[in-house]
Motif scaffolding. Structure first.
Motif, PDB file in Angstrom:
ATOM      1  N   GLU A 183      -3.947  -1.764  10.661  1.00 15.45           N
ATOM      2  CA  GLU A 183      -4.163  -0.551   9.879  1.00 15.45           C
ATOM      3  C   GLU A 183      -3.276   0.586  10.373  1.00 15.45           C
ATOM      4  O   GLU A 183      -3.204   0.875  11.573  1.00 15.45           O
ATOM      5  N   GLY A 184      -2.585   1.197   9.434  1.00 13.33           N
ATOM      6  CA  GLY A 184      -1.731   2.337   9.749  1.00 13.33           C
ATOM      7  C   GLY A 184      -0.431   1.984  10.443  1.00 13.33           C
ATOM      8  O   GLY A 184       0.281   2.871  10.895  1.00 13.33           O
ATOM      9  N   GLN A 185      -0.104   0.693  10.546  1.00 13.34           N
ATOM     10  CA  GLN A 185       1.124   0.269  11.218  1.00 13.34           C
ATOM     11  C   GLN A 185       1.915  -0.681  10.311  1.00 13.34           C
ATOM     12  O   GLN A 185       1.821  -1.903  10.465  1.00 13.34           O
ATOM     13  N   PRO A 186       2.689  -0.131   9.380  1.00  8.03           N
ATOM     14  CA  PRO A 186       3.449  -0.976   8.463  1.00  8.03           C
ATOM     15  C   PRO A 186       4.307  -1.996   9.210  1.00  8.03           C
ATOM     16  O   PRO A 186       4.875  -1.702  10.261  1.00  8.03           O
TER      17      PRO A 186
ATOM     18  N   SER B 148       2.055   1.322  -1.326  1.00 11.27           N
ATOM     19  CA  SER B 148       1.291   1.936  -0.226  1.00 11.27           C
ATOM     20  C   SER B 148       1.115   3.435  -0.493  1.00 11.27           C
ATOM     21  O   SER B 148       1.883   4.027  -1.255  1.00 11.27           O
ATOM     22  N   PRO B 149       0.146   4.042   0.137  1.00 10.63           N
ATOM     23  CA  PRO B 149      -0.053   5.484  -0.050  1.00 10.63           C
ATOM     24  C   PRO B 149       1.177   6.313   0.314  1.00 10.63           C
ATOM     25  O   PRO B 149       1.363   7.407  -0.206  1.00 10.63           O
ATOM     26  N   LEU B 150       2.021   5.793   1.188  1.00  9.63           N
ATOM     27  CA  LEU B 150       3.210   6.553   1.606  1.00  9.63           C
ATOM     28  C   LEU B 150       4.316   6.551   0.566  1.00  9.63           C
ATOM     29  O   LEU B 150       5.135   7.467   0.535  1.00  9.63           O
ATOM     30  N   SER B 151       4.377   5.527  -0.296  1.00 12.73           N
ATOM     31  CA  SER B 151       5.522   5.450  -1.209  1.00 12.73           C
ATOM     32  C   SER B 151       5.180   5.174  -2.668  1.00 12.73           C
ATOM     33  O   SER B 151       6.078   5.139  -3.492  1.00 12.73           O
ATOM     34  N   ALA B 152       3.923   4.996  -2.996  1.00 11.66           N
ATOM     35  CA  ALA B 152       3.551   4.645  -4.370  1.00 11.66           C
ATOM     36  C   ALA B 152       4.024   5.691  -5.375  1.00 11.66           C
ATOM     37  O   ALA B 152       4.437   5.348  -6.482  1.00 11.66           O
ATOM     38  N   HIS B 153       4.012   6.949  -4.997  1.00 10.41           N
ATOM     39  CA  HIS B 153       4.419   8.022  -5.906  1.00 10.41           C
ATOM     40  C   HIS B 153       5.932   8.044  -6.153  1.00 10.41           C
ATOM     41  O   HIS B 153       6.399   8.744  -7.033  1.00 10.41           O
ATOM     42  N   ARG B 154       6.688   7.247  -5.447  1.00  9.30           N
ATOM     43  CA  ARG B 154       8.157   7.219  -5.593  1.00  9.30           C
ATOM     44  C   ARG B 154       8.623   6.238  -6.662  1.00  9.30           C
ATOM     45  O   ARG B 154       9.783   5.882  -6.687  1.00  9.30           O
TER      46      ARG B 154
END
Length: 100
Positions: free
Chosen positions: A7-10, A67-73
């Protein structure tokens, strides 16, 4: 490409053997199965495109990882689920109810 992660470690489980398994599965489906939709989300998954023959009628869709970090891209706008259903219906197969 890896089926587990801390978790939290891509990519925390990259290089631990998952890639061998996922490569084998993709090769088998791509070479022996019927025309298939491959959704390659993220750069690690997109690198697997080399395993998919271009002459077998497969549909290969690529986008950012959801992922929450890049889905909006780009992932939210990619339309992969609708494209997959259109491809399946063109093959005479039923669409998938993605809301299940």
């Amino acid at each position: 490409t890896c089926l587990t992660v801390e978790e939290g470690q891509p990519a925390s489980h990259a290089g631990k053997g998952w890639e061998v398994l996922t490569d084998a599965i993709i090769r088998q489906v791509a070479q022996q199965g019927p025309p298939t939709v491959f959704m390659l989300w993220g750069s690690h998954a997109q690198a697997k495109q080399r395993l998919i023959p271009a002459d077998r009628g497969h549909l290969v869709l690529t986008s950012n990882h959801p992922s929450p970090l890049s889905a909006h891209r780009g992932f939210f706008q990619c339309g992969h689920f609708a494209q997959a259903n259109a491809h399946l219906q063109q093959q005479g197969l039923p669409a998938i109810d993605w809301q299940i």
